[in-house]
Design a protein around this motif. Sequence first.
Motif, PDB file in Angstrom:
ATOM      1  N   ALA A 125      24.282  -3.023  -1.704  1.00 36.82           N
ATOM      2  CA  ALA A 125      24.106  -2.574  -0.352  1.00 36.82           C
ATOM      3  C   ALA A 125      22.640  -2.654  -0.104  1.00 36.82           C
ATOM      4  O   ALA A 125      21.954  -3.436  -0.495  1.00 36.82           O
ATOM      5  CB  ALA A 125      24.180  -1.364   0.773  1.00 36.82           C
ATOM      6  N   PRO A 126      22.478  -3.972   1.050  1.00 38.73           N
ATOM      7  CA  PRO A 126      20.968  -4.415   1.406  1.00 38.73           C
ATOM      8  C   PRO A 126      20.091  -3.440   0.988  1.00 38.73           C
ATOM      9  O   PRO A 126      20.144  -2.584   2.612  1.00 38.73           O
ATOM     10  CB  PRO A 126      20.468  -5.431   2.318  1.00 38.73           C
ATOM     11  N   ALA A 127      18.492  -3.637   1.127  1.00 39.51           N
ATOM     12  CA  ALA A 127      17.801  -2.651   0.874  1.00 39.51           C
ATOM     13  C   ALA A 127      16.754  -2.036   2.110  1.00 39.51           C
ATOM     14  O   ALA A 127      16.907  -3.799   2.751  1.00 39.51           O
ATOM     15  CB  ALA A 127      16.700  -2.002  -0.026  1.00 39.51           C
ATOM     16  N   GLU A 128      16.456  -1.061   2.959  1.00 43.69           N
ATOM     17  CA  GLU A 128      16.447  -0.946   4.520  1.00 43.69           C
ATOM     18  C   GLU A 128      14.715  -0.067   4.491  1.00 43.69           C
ATOM     19  O   GLU A 128      14.650   0.284   3.490  1.00 43.69           O
ATOM     20  CB  GLU A 128      17.056  -0.284   5.189  1.00 43.69           C
ATOM     21  N   ASN A 129      13.829  -1.289   4.353  1.00 40.04           N
ATOM     22  CA  ASN A 129      12.617  -0.231   5.104  1.00 40.04           C
ATOM     23  C   ASN A 129      12.539   0.836   3.853  1.00 40.04           C
ATOM     24  O   ASN A 129      11.845   0.019   3.097  1.00 40.04           O
ATOM     25  CB  ASN A 129      12.658   0.378   6.410  1.00 40.04           C
ATOM     26  N   ILE A 130      11.904   1.815   4.027  1.00 35.18           N
ATOM     27  CA  ILE A 130      11.630   2.763   3.128  1.00 35.18           C
ATOM     28  C   ILE A 130      12.422   2.485   1.895  1.00 35.18           C
ATOM     29  O   ILE A 130      11.549   2.949   0.584  1.00 35.18           O
ATOM     30  CB  ILE A 130      11.473   4.141   3.436  1.00 35.18           C
ATOM     31  N   GLU A 131      13.950   2.017   1.765  1.00 34.60           N
ATOM     32  CA  GLU A 131      14.206   1.822   0.170  1.00 34.60           C
ATOM     33  C   GLU A 131      13.870   1.062  -0.337  1.00 34.60           C
ATOM     34  O   GLU A 131      13.536   0.830  -1.923  1.00 34.60           O
ATOM     35  CB  GLU A 131      15.610   1.875   0.877  1.00 34.60           C
TER      36      GLU A 131
END
Length: 300
Positions: A153-159
Amino acid sequence: MLKQVYYGEEYHQCIPLLLKKHAKGTVHSTFQNGFNIKMGDSIIFIGNKNNGQIPFGIHISDEDACFVLKQMMGHAPVYWEEESQRLHFPLSSIELSLVGGSEYSNRLVHKTTKINHLENNLVCLLETLLNNDNQSGLDVNVEHLIEAYAGVAPAENIEKQLLQLMDAVFSRESTTIKFSLEFFLGRGKGLTPSGDDLLIGLLSVDAIADFFSADFRRELKSILLNNIITTDVSREFLLYALRNEYSSLVKEAAEAAFFSHSIEFESKLFKLLSTGHSSGFDTAFGMFIGLLSLRRKISI
């Protein structure tokens, strides 16, 4: 004014030397379990052990903490008298003596560990975080982070920032390390912001496994000493962590992660998770990030 003398039952072994160097200070902050005084640039906690032994603490009984707290006023003067081994609070009717108290240290030391403990307890920690009612103060979706880490899954913001932090612990590039640390330092609310709690947990894993780059620790220390980037209390916790000194709850959980079977580790973990609004969760989550980083290094 007639003074009532209270006694520190336990205190961190560095406290007497610190007070000898900085004999004058003020009451810094008060809260439910105790209060902090600021002596020079250092913070000392005085209160009960509801959150374990604090690395810069003087611990008194629950009953005494209730009486003492009622007399504490913010910014009130404090001074240390070496001869009597007492802290004096001139605007109150109390004095605090270290005579008869016992010294403690919660230092983590580098040791080798078995891979099966690491694997089993990493899974145990992940399941505990996923099933715990508390949430990270950083608003992290742990399940989605794992998917981003695995590349499904694509990483988002804080990830993205967390994945970069996992790279930064191995880095020797000052700019890379500084960028990652400055994102987390001071991030969140309270006396110990969530980003700092995460870093405490992260550092506790390295204290045992010794796998971070020296540059990572050096950069963190430089930022803490030269910038006002987080709270005084959190800064104190982090500076002690850089010397591998932690609260007793963090020490016990970190050691159990490496050297105990999952049932005992889970028991230590629940004690840590019970502290603060999100502080325990964020610290445990930092341990998870540290163990995940270590696992990746071992696999390489």
